[in-house]
Write a protein that holds these residues in place. Sequence first.
Motif, PDB file in Angstrom:
ATOM      1  N   ALA A  11       0.840  -1.204   0.000  1.00 46.99           N
ATOM      2  CA  ALA A  11       0.000   0.000   0.000  1.00 46.99           C
ATOM      3  C   ALA A  11       0.869   1.246   0.000  1.00 46.99           C
ATOM      4  CB  ALA A  11      -0.904   0.012   1.225  1.00 46.99           C
ATOM      5  N   THR A  12       0.332   2.312  -0.590  1.00 46.86           N
ATOM      6  CA  THR A  12       0.934   3.637  -0.535  1.00 46.86           C
ATOM      7  C   THR A  12      -0.052   4.542   0.175  1.00 46.86           C
ATOM      8  OG1 THR A  12       2.153   3.302  -2.580  1.00 46.86           O
ATOM      9  CG2 THR A  12       1.814   5.585  -1.902  1.00 46.86           C
ATOM     10  N   PHE A  13       0.424   5.278   1.164  1.00 45.98           N
ATOM     11  CA  PHE A  13      -0.436   6.146   1.950  1.00 45.98           C
ATOM     12  C   PHE A  13      -0.311   7.566   1.425  1.00 45.98           C
ATOM     13  CE2 PHE A  13       1.027   2.589   4.506  1.00 45.98           C
ATOM     14  CZ  PHE A  13      -0.181   1.973   4.760  1.00 45.98           C
ATOM     15  N   CYS A  14      -1.356   8.065   0.874  1.00 48.24           N
ATOM     16  CA  CYS A  14      -1.472   9.345   0.183  1.00 48.24           C
ATOM     17  C   CYS A  14      -1.442   9.047  -1.306  1.00 48.24           C
ATOM     18  CB  CYS A  14      -0.410  10.362   0.583  1.00 48.24           C
ATOM     19  SG  CYS A  14      -0.528  11.920  -0.340  1.00 48.24           S
ATOM     20  N   GLY A  15      -0.284   9.028  -1.896  1.00 47.51           N
ATOM     21  CA  GLY A  15      -0.163   8.673  -3.302  1.00 47.51           C
ATOM     22  C   GLY A  15      -0.722   9.707  -4.262  1.00 47.51           C
ATOM     23  N   GLU A  16      -1.169  10.854  -3.746  1.00 44.04           N
ATOM     24  CA  GLU A  16      -1.748  11.879  -4.598  1.00 44.04           C
ATOM     25  C   GLU A  16      -0.760  12.996  -4.900  1.00 44.04           C
ATOM     26  OE1 GLU A  16      -5.625  13.089  -3.271  1.00 44.04           O
ATOM     27  OE2 GLU A  16      -6.077  11.068  -2.582  1.00 44.04           O
ATOM     28  N   CYS A  17       0.494  12.732  -4.589  1.00 46.24           N
ATOM     29  CA  CYS A  17       1.530  13.722  -4.846  1.00 46.24           C
ATOM     30  C   CYS A  17       2.785  12.980  -5.310  1.00 46.24           C
ATOM     31  CB  CYS A  17       1.816  14.534  -3.584  1.00 46.24           C
ATOM     32  SG  CYS A  17       2.351  13.510  -2.201  1.00 46.24           S
ATOM     33  N   ASP A  18       3.829  13.706  -5.494  1.00 51.72           N
ATOM     34  CA  ASP A  18       5.083  13.086  -5.924  1.00 51.72           C
ATOM     35  C   ASP A  18       6.192  13.406  -4.923  1.00 51.72           C
ATOM     36  OD1 ASP A  18       6.754  11.612  -7.547  1.00 51.72           O
ATOM     37  OD2 ASP A  18       7.239  13.294  -8.848  1.00 51.72           O
ATOM     38  N   VAL A  37       7.546  -4.000   6.383  1.00 47.49           N
ATOM     39  CA  VAL A  37       8.384  -2.805   6.272  1.00 47.49           C
ATOM     40  C   VAL A  37       7.509  -1.594   5.969  1.00 47.49           C
ATOM     41  CG1 VAL A  37      10.299  -1.717   5.018  1.00 47.49           C
ATOM     42  CG2 VAL A  37      10.286  -4.206   5.363  1.00 47.49           C
ATOM     43  N   LEU A  38       7.640  -0.562   6.800  1.00 41.17           N
ATOM     44  CA  LEU A  38       7.001   0.728   6.552  1.00 41.17           C
ATOM     45  C   LEU A  38       8.098   1.733   6.229  1.00 41.17           C
ATOM     46  CD1 LEU A  38       4.517   0.883   9.533  1.00 41.17           C
ATOM     47  CD2 LEU A  38       3.889   0.880   7.123  1.00 41.17           C
ATOM     48  N   THR A  39       7.940   2.464   5.150  1.00 42.89           N
ATOM     49  CA  THR A  39       8.892   3.520   4.811  1.00 42.89           C
ATOM     50  C   THR A  39       8.171   4.861   4.911  1.00 42.89           C
ATOM     51  OG1 THR A  39       8.399   3.449   2.440  1.00 42.89           O
ATOM     52  CG2 THR A  39      10.185   2.031   3.242  1.00 42.89           C
ATOM     53  N   ASP A  40       8.924   5.907   5.230  1.00 47.27           N
ATOM     54  CA  ASP A  40       8.316   7.234   5.255  1.00 47.27           C
ATOM     55  C   ASP A  40       8.920   8.105   4.161  1.00 47.27           C
ATOM     56  OD1 ASP A  40      10.754   8.231   6.159  1.00 47.27           O
ATOM     57  OD2 ASP A  40      10.076   8.562   8.201  1.00 47.27           O
ATOM     58  N   ASP A  41       8.421   9.327   4.072  1.00 45.10           N
ATOM     59  CA  ASP A  41       8.871  10.215   3.009  1.00 45.10           C
ATOM     60  C   ASP A  41      10.207  10.889   3.329  1.00 45.10           C
ATOM     61  OD1 ASP A  41       7.461  11.504   5.011  1.00 45.10           O
ATOM     62  OD2 ASP A  41       6.615  13.014   3.694  1.00 45.10           O
ATOM     63  N   PHE A  42      10.850  10.503   4.438  1.00 42.72           N
ATOM     64  CA  PHE A  42      12.162  11.028   4.794  1.00 42.72           C
ATOM     65  C   PHE A  42      13.264   9.994   4.583  1.00 42.72           C
ATOM     66  CE2 PHE A  42       9.082  13.241   7.523  1.00 42.72           C
ATOM     67  CZ  PHE A  42       9.248  14.511   7.028  1.00 42.72           C
TER      68      PHE A  42
END
Length: 69
Positions: A11-18, A37-42
């Motif tokens: 799954a991707t959480f948000c996915g409405e941006c780049d 595994v969970l990854t964040d945008d940082f």
Amino acid sequence: MTDTSGLEPVATFCGECDCGCPQLFVDPAAPTGRRIVLTDDFGQRIQMSADQFSSIVANAKEGKLDGIA
């Protein structure tokens, strides 16, 4: 960003941006206790067992996380 090669995306959480949205993966090559595994945008990542992740999901379904957002 975190290397996600070899991971199975779930799954991707948000996915409405780049902007590198948080993502959920399964790492089939990881030990059982680190397979989710969970990854964040940082570029950070958290690894946990399927049981630990199931506990998070159960808490969310019960509304225990509603006050966070």
